[in-house]
Design an enzyme around this catalytic site. Structure first.
Site, mmCIF file in Angstrom:
data_model
loop_
_atom_site.group_PDB
_atom_site.id
_atom_site.type_symbol
_atom_site.label_atom_id
_atom_site.label_comp_id
_atom_site.label_asym_id
_atom_site.label_seq_id
_atom_site.Cartn_x
_atom_site.Cartn_y
_atom_site.Cartn_z
ATOM 1 N N ASP A 10 0.926 -1.198 -0.217
ATOM 2 C CA ASP A 10 -0.084 -0.244 -0.625
ATOM 3 C C ASP A 10 0.895 1.479 0.405
ATOM 4 O O ASP A 10 2.391 1.396 -0.170
ATOM 5 C CB ASP A 10 -1.413 -0.087 1.155
ATOM 6 C CG ASP A 10 -0.410 0.231 2.844
ATOM 7 O OD1 ASP A 10 1.025 0.437 2.391
ATOM 8 O OD2 ASP A 10 -1.161 0.522 3.459
ATOM 9 N N CYS A 69 2.272 -3.700 3.981
ATOM 10 C CA CYS A 69 2.257 -2.106 4.239
ATOM 11 C C CYS A 69 2.547 -1.710 5.326
ATOM 12 O O CYS A 69 3.335 -2.079 5.595
ATOM 13 C CB CYS A 69 0.474 -2.302 4.551
ATOM 14 S SG CYS A 69 -0.052 -3.122 6.424
ATOM 15 N N THR A 71 2.530 -1.656 9.383
ATOM 16 C CA THR A 71 2.751 -2.892 10.028
ATOM 17 C C THR A 71 2.462 -4.143 9.861
ATOM 18 O O THR A 71 3.330 -5.441 10.376
ATOM 19 C CB THR A 71 1.244 -2.587 10.965
ATOM 20 O OG1 THR A 71 -0.055 -2.800 11.091
ATOM 21 C CG2 THR A 71 2.035 -0.991 11.564
ATOM 22 N N HIS A 102 5.524 -25.190 9.817
ATOM 23 C CA HIS A 102 3.756 -25.598 10.474
ATOM 24 C C HIS A 102 3.052 -25.297 10.110
ATOM 25 O O HIS A 102 1.677 -26.059 10.185
ATOM 26 C CB HIS A 102 4.453 -25.525 11.864
ATOM 27 C CG HIS A 102 5.473 -25.554 12.328
ATOM 28 N ND1 HIS A 102 5.605 -25.394 14.487
ATOM 29 C CD2 HIS A 102 6.779 -25.981 12.361
ATOM 30 C CE1 HIS A 102 6.423 -25.874 15.102
ATOM 31 N NE2 HIS A 102 7.170 -26.770 13.175
ATOM 32 N N ASN A 103 2.316 -24.249 9.416
ATOM 33 C CA ASN A 103 1.081 -23.817 9.194
ATOM 34 C C ASN A 103 1.039 -23.674 7.524
ATOM 35 O O ASN A 103 0.022 -23.149 6.584
ATOM 36 C CB ASN A 103 0.874 -22.476 9.273
ATOM 37 C CG ASN A 103 1.381 -21.934 11.385
ATOM 38 O OD1 ASN A 103 2.291 -21.970 11.382
ATOM 39 N ND2 ASN A 103 0.771 -22.952 10.980
ATOM 40 N N HIS A 138 1.302 -30.988 11.931
ATOM 41 C CA HIS A 138 0.580 -30.497 10.656
ATOM 42 C C HIS A 138 -0.384 -30.050 9.179
ATOM 43 O O HIS A 138 -1.621 -29.800 9.401
ATOM 44 C CB HIS A 138 2.073 -29.715 10.349
ATOM 45 C CG HIS A 138 3.303 -29.736 11.052
ATOM 46 N ND1 HIS A 138 3.154 -28.758 12.115
ATOM 47 C CD2 HIS A 138 4.574 -30.087 10.909
ATOM 48 C CE1 HIS A 138 4.361 -28.621 12.615
ATOM 49 N NE2 HIS A 138 5.069 -29.425 12.769
#
Length: 152
Positions: A10, A69, A71, A102-103, A138
């Protein structure tokens, strides 16, 4: 065929977009960046750019997505509203490694105002080059997250 990476930011990160695109392409061989905006540094709405990147990833047109962006929070919230997206807001090397292992995160979200360019470069390289650990635990957890998308 080059790996397709969808990328957007952004207005908060627009001033470093060219540097970040170079970082992405230097993260590995045969990486092609699909930059999805914005085209100026004027104030924009981050959900529009999160949606554009996530559409490419969810459809399979892009292997992974990267969103930046101020943050990283807004981008990560918006990105996780798209079915099939596992967006992770990362702040350092360890969170980036673990979210891939893991994700199996497919979208990396970062904050330009809260992470220096060297840290961002490390997170990009780590995100693009760390494989998913396909251990049963996982996979089971990701299947549960995917099931949440299907609930009303």
């Amino acid at each position: 065929m080059p790996r397709q990476i969808a990328f957007a930011c952004d207005h908060a990160a627009f001033h470093v977009k060219d540097t970040l695109i170079k970082m992405i392409t230097s993260a590995g061989e045969d990486i092609e960046v699909n930059y999805l905006g914005p085209t100026t540094g004027d104030s924009v709405d981050y959900p529009d750019f999160a949606a554009a990147v996530c559409a490419k990833v969810a459809s399979g047109e892009a292997e992974k997505g990267i969103l930046v962006c101020g943050t990283g929070v807004g981008m990560s919230i918006a990105a996780n509203k798209v079915n099939g997206i596992r967006a992770a807001l990362c702040h350092d090397h360890v969170t980036t490694v673990l979210t891939r292992q893991h994700n199996n995160a497919n979208v990396l979200c970062m904050g330009e105002r809260v992470s220096g360019l060297e840290v961002i470069q490390d997170m990009i390289q780590t995100f693009l080059n760390t494989p998913f650990s396909d251990e049963a635990r996982h996979i089971r957890r990701i299947e549960k997250v995917t099931a949440l998308e299907k609930q009303e």
